[in-house]
Write a protein that holds these residues in place. Sequence first.
Motif, PDB file in Angstrom:
ATOM      1  N   LYS A  15       0.835  -1.211   0.000  1.00 60.27           N
ATOM      2  CA  LYS A  15       0.000   0.000   0.000  1.00 60.27           C
ATOM      3  C   LYS A  15       0.868   1.258   0.000  1.00 60.27           C
ATOM      4  CE  LYS A  15      -4.148  -1.920   2.086  1.00 60.27           C
ATOM      5  NZ  LYS A  15      -5.158  -1.801   3.132  1.00 60.27           N
ATOM      6  N   ILE A  16       2.003   1.192   0.690  1.00 59.19           N
ATOM      7  CA  ILE A  16       2.930   2.329   0.700  1.00 59.19           C
ATOM      8  C   ILE A  16       3.588   2.475  -0.669  1.00 59.19           C
ATOM      9  CG2 ILE A  16       5.092   3.214   1.681  1.00 59.19           C
ATOM     10  CD1 ILE A  16       4.193   1.875   4.371  1.00 59.19           C
ATOM     11  N   ARG A  17       4.060   1.377  -1.233  1.00 58.51           N
ATOM     12  CA  ARG A  17       4.726   1.425  -2.542  1.00 58.51           C
ATOM     13  C   ARG A  17       3.790   1.909  -3.650  1.00 58.51           C
ATOM     14  NH1 ARG A  17       7.756  -3.969  -1.439  1.00 58.51           N
ATOM     15  NH2 ARG A  17       9.651  -3.163  -0.511  1.00 58.51           N
ATOM     16  N   GLY A  24       3.011  10.429   6.022  1.00 59.85           N
ATOM     17  CA  GLY A  24       2.155  11.223   6.908  1.00 59.85           C
ATOM     18  C   GLY A  24       0.793  10.619   7.147  1.00 59.85           C
ATOM     19  N   ASP A  25       0.378   9.659   6.322  1.00 58.35           N
ATOM     20  CA  ASP A  25      -0.924   9.009   6.517  1.00 58.35           C
ATOM     21  C   ASP A  25      -0.903   8.180   7.797  1.00 58.35           C
ATOM     22  OD1 ASP A  25      -1.916  10.069   4.177  1.00 58.35           O
ATOM     23  OD2 ASP A  25      -1.952   8.156   3.083  1.00 58.35           O
ATOM     24  N   VAL A  65       0.122   5.372  14.585  1.00 59.66           N
ATOM     25  CA  VAL A  65       1.226   4.927  13.731  1.00 59.66           C
ATOM     26  C   VAL A  65       1.031   5.559  12.354  1.00 59.66           C
ATOM     27  CG1 VAL A  65       2.366   2.928  12.711  1.00 59.66           C
ATOM     28  CG2 VAL A  65       1.411   2.770  15.011  1.00 59.66           C
ATOM     29  N   PHE A  66       2.102   6.115  11.818  1.00 60.19           N
ATOM     30  CA  PHE A  66       2.040   6.867  10.566  1.00 60.19           C
ATOM     31  C   PHE A  66       3.076   6.361   9.567  1.00 60.19           C
ATOM     32  CE2 PHE A  66       0.364   9.454  13.895  1.00 60.19           C
ATOM     33  CZ  PHE A  66      -0.660  10.177  13.309  1.00 60.19           C
ATOM     34  N   VAL A  67       2.780   6.558   8.294  1.00 64.02           N
ATOM     35  CA  VAL A  67       3.748   6.255   7.234  1.00 64.02           C
ATOM     36  C   VAL A  67       4.846   7.318   7.343  1.00 64.02           C
ATOM     37  CG1 VAL A  67       4.134   6.069   4.752  1.00 64.02           C
ATOM     38  CG2 VAL A  67       1.965   5.274   5.734  1.00 64.02           C
ATOM     39  N   LYS A  68       6.066   6.854   7.388  1.00 62.19           N
ATOM     40  CA  LYS A  68       7.211   7.748   7.547  1.00 62.19           C
ATOM     41  C   LYS A  68       7.590   8.373   6.212  1.00 62.19           C
ATOM     42  CE  LYS A  68      11.649   7.826   9.866  1.00 62.19           C
ATOM     43  NZ  LYS A  68      12.635   7.036  10.580  1.00 62.19           N
TER      44      LYS A  68
END
Length: 74
Positions: A15-17, A24-25, A65-68
Amino acid sequence: MTAKYERLANAIREKIRSGELKPGDKLPSISQIREEYQISYGSVRGAMLVLKAEGLIEGRQGDGVFVKDPNRQD
């Protein structure tokens, strides 16, 4: 067969890729993830530890918890 925590880590990593989750999500809560993936607290925790070690996510005390952001220096 892949361990449940590894499957969850792979799903979040993808999902990040793909851009579905952006820097920030905020990730869903542990209880939401447990319900969605039908896995234990320990499996969610294991996946979060793997993703944190890879520098993909960060926990913020009291916030979640957030996407860095890969460009941000700690």
